[in-house]
Write a protein that holds these residues in place. Sequence first.
Motif, short mmCIF file in Angstrom:
data_model
loop_
_atom_site.label_atom_id
_atom_site.label_comp_id
_atom_site.label_asym_id
_atom_site.label_seq_id
_atom_site.Cartn_x
_atom_site.Cartn_y
_atom_site.Cartn_z
N UNK A 1 12.48 1.47 6.03
CA UNK A 1 12.06 1.54 7.43
C UNK A 1 10.55 1.36 7.59
N UNK A 2 9.98 0.26 7.12
CA UNK A 2 8.53 0.10 7.23
C UNK A 2 8.06 0.09 8.68
N UNK A 3 8.94 -0.30 9.60
CA UNK A 3 8.56 -0.34 11.00
C UNK A 3 8.44 1.06 11.61
N UNK A 4 8.91 2.08 10.90
CA UNK A 4 8.85 3.44 11.42
C UNK A 4 7.55 4.17 11.09
N UNK A 5 6.67 3.51 10.33
CA UNK A 5 5.35 4.10 10.18
C UNK A 5 4.71 4.07 11.56
N UNK A 6 3.95 5.06 11.86
CA UNK A 6 3.42 5.12 13.22
C UNK A 6 2.49 3.94 13.49
N UNK B 1 -8.14 0.15 2.26
CA UNK B 1 -7.44 1.36 1.83
C UNK B 1 -6.02 1.03 1.40
N UNK B 2 -5.63 1.55 0.24
CA UNK B 2 -4.27 1.39 -0.29
C UNK B 2 -3.66 2.78 -0.42
N UNK B 3 -2.45 2.95 0.10
CA UNK B 3 -1.74 4.22 -0.01
C UNK B 3 -0.48 3.97 -0.83
N UNK B 4 -0.21 4.86 -1.80
CA UNK B 4 0.96 4.64 -2.66
C UNK B 4 1.55 5.95 -3.15
N UNK B 5 2.81 5.89 -3.53
CA UNK B 5 3.51 7.00 -4.18
C UNK B 5 4.09 6.48 -5.49
N UNK B 6 4.13 7.35 -6.50
CA UNK B 6 4.83 7.02 -7.74
C UNK B 6 5.63 8.23 -8.18
N UNK B 7 6.62 7.98 -9.03
CA UNK B 7 7.44 9.08 -9.54
C UNK B 7 6.80 9.68 -10.79
N UNK C 1 -1.18 4.37 12.66
CA UNK C 1 -1.40 4.36 11.21
C UNK C 1 -1.45 2.92 10.70
N UNK C 2 -0.45 2.14 11.03
CA UNK C 2 -0.41 0.77 10.51
C UNK C 2 -1.53 -0.08 11.09
N UNK C 3 -1.84 0.10 12.37
CA UNK C 3 -2.92 -0.66 12.98
C UNK C 3 -4.26 -0.34 12.32
#
Length: 175
Positions: free
Chosen positions: A60-65, A77-83, A68-70
């Motif tokens: 759901x990438x379109x559900x980022x506010x 800036x790069x935002x990421x998550x890893x396991x 935020x996306x604008x």
Amino acid sequence: MRDWLIQLRKERKLTQQQIAEGAHIDRAYYAQIESGTRNPSMAVASQIASFLNINTFLFFPEHLSEPFTTALRNSPIIVAHCDLELRYTWMFNPHPDFNTDVIIGKRDDELDHNEGTIGLMKIKRKVIETKKPIRQYVSFPLSDGLITYDVFAQPIYNDGNQLIGVATVSTELLT
């Protein structure tokens, strides 16, 4: 078409049937999700994400506010998550050298092997070991030269307060 999902399935040598069974859904429904002809509900996306160990919001990438996306799209800036295995489960706004469809499910050293990727992996490992945030500069050789990022990394916990990975925010520094 969710190319990133197809690629992740193939890299893990899984069939659509195996993912559908692991997510407790019908294979035909999963095939429609993968092809992009059908969007999963949040619950189904969560089941698939849990089975594949990825972030649900990849569906759901379109559900980022919008703000935020604008604000962050095309920013430094790069935002990421890893396991816990340091494999990317989500990324927003990667450097142009990288494609989000290719990054998901990979470690930094599988994308490129250099002092920057080794340094970033060390930061993530230390966050996992200490369960404390870390902030450090890391330099990467990229197509547009050596780029230094101010990396802030912090632990990610699930609803049961179990450590499940690391979130990073990397800001490109002007040189």
